[in-house]
Design a protein around this motif. Structure first.
Motif, PDB file in Angstrom:
ATOM      1  N   LEU A  78     -41.579   2.944  60.734  1.00  0.00           N
ATOM      2  CA  LEU A  78     -40.986   4.267  60.854  1.00  0.00           C
ATOM      3  C   LEU A  78     -39.953   4.423  59.744  1.00  0.00           C
ATOM      4  O   LEU A  78     -39.277   3.441  59.392  1.00  0.00           O
ATOM      5  CB  LEU A  78     -40.319   4.430  62.222  1.00  0.00           C
ATOM      6  CG  LEU A  78     -39.948   5.828  62.705  1.00  0.00           C
ATOM      7  CD1 LEU A  78     -41.201   6.680  62.867  1.00  0.00           C
ATOM      8  CD2 LEU A  78     -39.221   5.720  64.039  1.00  0.00           C
ATOM      9  N   ARG A  79     -39.844   5.614  59.204  1.00  0.00           N
ATOM     10  CA  ARG A  79     -38.853   5.843  58.158  1.00  0.00           C
ATOM     11  C   ARG A  79     -37.871   6.927  58.595  1.00  0.00           C
ATOM     12  O   ARG A  79     -38.276   8.005  59.026  1.00  0.00           O
ATOM     13  CB  ARG A  79     -39.521   6.263  56.839  1.00  0.00           C
ATOM     14  CG  ARG A  79     -38.536   6.275  55.671  1.00  0.00           C
ATOM     15  CD  ARG A  79     -39.205   6.611  54.362  1.00  0.00           C
ATOM     16  NE  ARG A  79     -39.502   8.031  54.234  1.00  0.00           N
ATOM     17  CZ  ARG A  79     -39.854   8.623  53.099  1.00  0.00           C
ATOM     18  NH1 ARG A  79     -39.945   7.898  51.985  1.00  0.00           N
ATOM     19  NH2 ARG A  79     -40.122   9.908  53.072  1.00  0.00           N
ATOM     20  N   LEU A  80     -36.610   6.606  58.458  1.00  0.00           N
ATOM     21  CA  LEU A  80     -35.543   7.559  58.723  1.00  0.00           C
ATOM     22  C   LEU A  80     -34.977   8.051  57.402  1.00  0.00           C
ATOM     23  O   LEU A  80     -34.894   7.301  56.430  1.00  0.00           O
ATOM     24  CB  LEU A  80     -34.425   6.907  59.538  1.00  0.00           C
ATOM     25  CG  LEU A  80     -34.840   6.233  60.847  1.00  0.00           C
ATOM     26  CD1 LEU A  80     -33.618   5.654  61.549  1.00  0.00           C
ATOM     27  CD2 LEU A  80     -35.584   7.179  61.754  1.00  0.00           C
ATOM     28  N   SER A  81     -34.562   9.324  57.386  1.00  0.00           N
ATOM     29  CA  SER A  81     -33.992   9.918  56.186  1.00  0.00           C
ATOM     30  C   SER A  81     -32.581  10.399  56.457  1.00  0.00           C
ATOM     31  O   SER A  81     -32.257  10.816  57.573  1.00  0.00           O
ATOM     32  CB  SER A  81     -34.839  11.104  55.722  1.00  0.00           C
ATOM     33  OG  SER A  81     -36.159  10.704  55.436  1.00  0.00           O
ATOM     34  N   CYS A  82     -31.783  10.357  55.412  1.00  0.00           N
ATOM     35  CA  CYS A  82     -30.392  10.799  55.491  1.00  0.00           C
ATOM     36  C   CYS A  82     -30.102  11.572  54.214  1.00  0.00           C
ATOM     37  O   CYS A  82     -29.984  10.978  53.135  1.00  0.00           O
ATOM     38  CB  CYS A  82     -29.484   9.585  55.623  1.00  0.00           C
ATOM     39  SG  CYS A  82     -27.722   9.948  55.735  1.00  0.00           S
ATOM     40  N   ALA A  83     -30.020  12.881  54.320  1.00  0.00           N
ATOM     41  CA  ALA A  83     -29.854  13.732  53.153  1.00  0.00           C
ATOM     42  C   ALA A  83     -28.417  14.216  53.041  1.00  0.00           C
ATOM     43  O   ALA A  83     -27.812  14.647  54.035  1.00  0.00           O
ATOM     44  CB  ALA A  83     -30.797  14.921  53.246  1.00  0.00           C
TER      45      ALA A  83
ATOM     46  N   ASN B 231     -31.802   9.307  44.209  1.00  0.00           N
ATOM     47  CA  ASN B 231     -30.774  10.212  43.686  1.00  0.00           C
ATOM     48  C   ASN B 231     -31.358  11.575  43.325  1.00  0.00           C
ATOM     49  O   ASN B 231     -30.647  12.577  43.335  1.00  0.00           O
ATOM     50  CB  ASN B 231     -30.105   9.575  42.468  1.00  0.00           C
ATOM     51  CG  ASN B 231     -29.218   8.409  42.859  1.00  0.00           C
ATOM     52  OD1 ASN B 231     -28.636   8.399  43.942  1.00  0.00           O
ATOM     53  ND2 ASN B 231     -29.119   7.418  41.996  1.00  0.00           N
ATOM     54  N   ALA B 232     -32.628  11.623  43.013  1.00  0.00           N
ATOM     55  CA  ALA B 232     -33.236  12.900  42.633  1.00  0.00           C
ATOM     56  C   ALA B 232     -33.246  13.877  43.809  1.00  0.00           C
ATOM     57  O   ALA B 232     -33.094  15.088  43.628  1.00  0.00           O
ATOM     58  CB  ALA B 232     -34.654  12.673  42.121  1.00  0.00           C
ATOM     59  N   THR B 233     -33.439  13.343  45.008  1.00  0.00           N
ATOM     60  CA  THR B 233     -33.470  14.210  46.192  1.00  0.00           C
ATOM     61  C   THR B 233     -32.192  14.090  47.014  1.00  0.00           C
ATOM     62  O   THR B 233     -32.073  14.721  48.062  1.00  0.00           O
ATOM     63  CB  THR B 233     -34.671  13.858  47.073  1.00  0.00           C
ATOM     64  OG1 THR B 233     -34.569  12.481  47.480  1.00  0.00           O
ATOM     65  CG2 THR B 233     -35.984  14.064  46.335  1.00  0.00           C
TER      66      THR B 233
END
Length: 121
Positions: free
Chosen positions: A18-23, A74-76
């Motif tokens: 599973l992948r979690l994202s933090c923006a 870093n791009a997103t």
């Protein structure tokens, strides 16, 4: 204002990934450490990984070392937590947080909203 917004999470089976994202919202992640934490009901929040904003190094709790990977795009303006080989002890509410500089602070962490991870057999 430093804000981080989480996405990902959900329900998976034992051994799954599973992948979690933090923006980052409203600021650049460059120069900020991003940490991932998890919390079980009635227990303290546990740090599990952090990527430094000063030297890019990453650290992991023993409980997730070799299974979880933190990465930064870093791009997103997003940091990810890739979780593999999920175990019965991994279900929790997962939080990401940002602090300027390295993983040891001394600044104030800005927290995401949390996301539930459930692992079933």
């Amino acid at each position: 204002q430093v804000q981080v917004v989480q996405s990902g999470g959900g329900s998976v089976h034992l051994g799954d990934s599973l992948r979690l994202s933090c923006a980052a919202s409203g600021f650049s992640l460059a120069g900020y450490a991003i940490g991932w934490f998890r919390q079980l009901p009635g227990k303290e929040r546990e740090p599990i990984s952090c990527n430094s904003g000063t030297d890019g190094s990453s650290i992991y709790a023993d409980s997730v070392k070799g299974r979880f990977t933190i990465s930064r795009d870093n791009a997103t303006n997003t940091v990810y937590l890739q979780m593999t080989s999920l175990r019965p002890e991994d279900p929790a509410v997962y939080y990401c947080a940002a602090v300027e500089g390295g993983c040891s602070g001394p600044g104030v962490w800005s927290w995401g909203q949390g996301t539930q991870v459930t692992v079933s057999s």
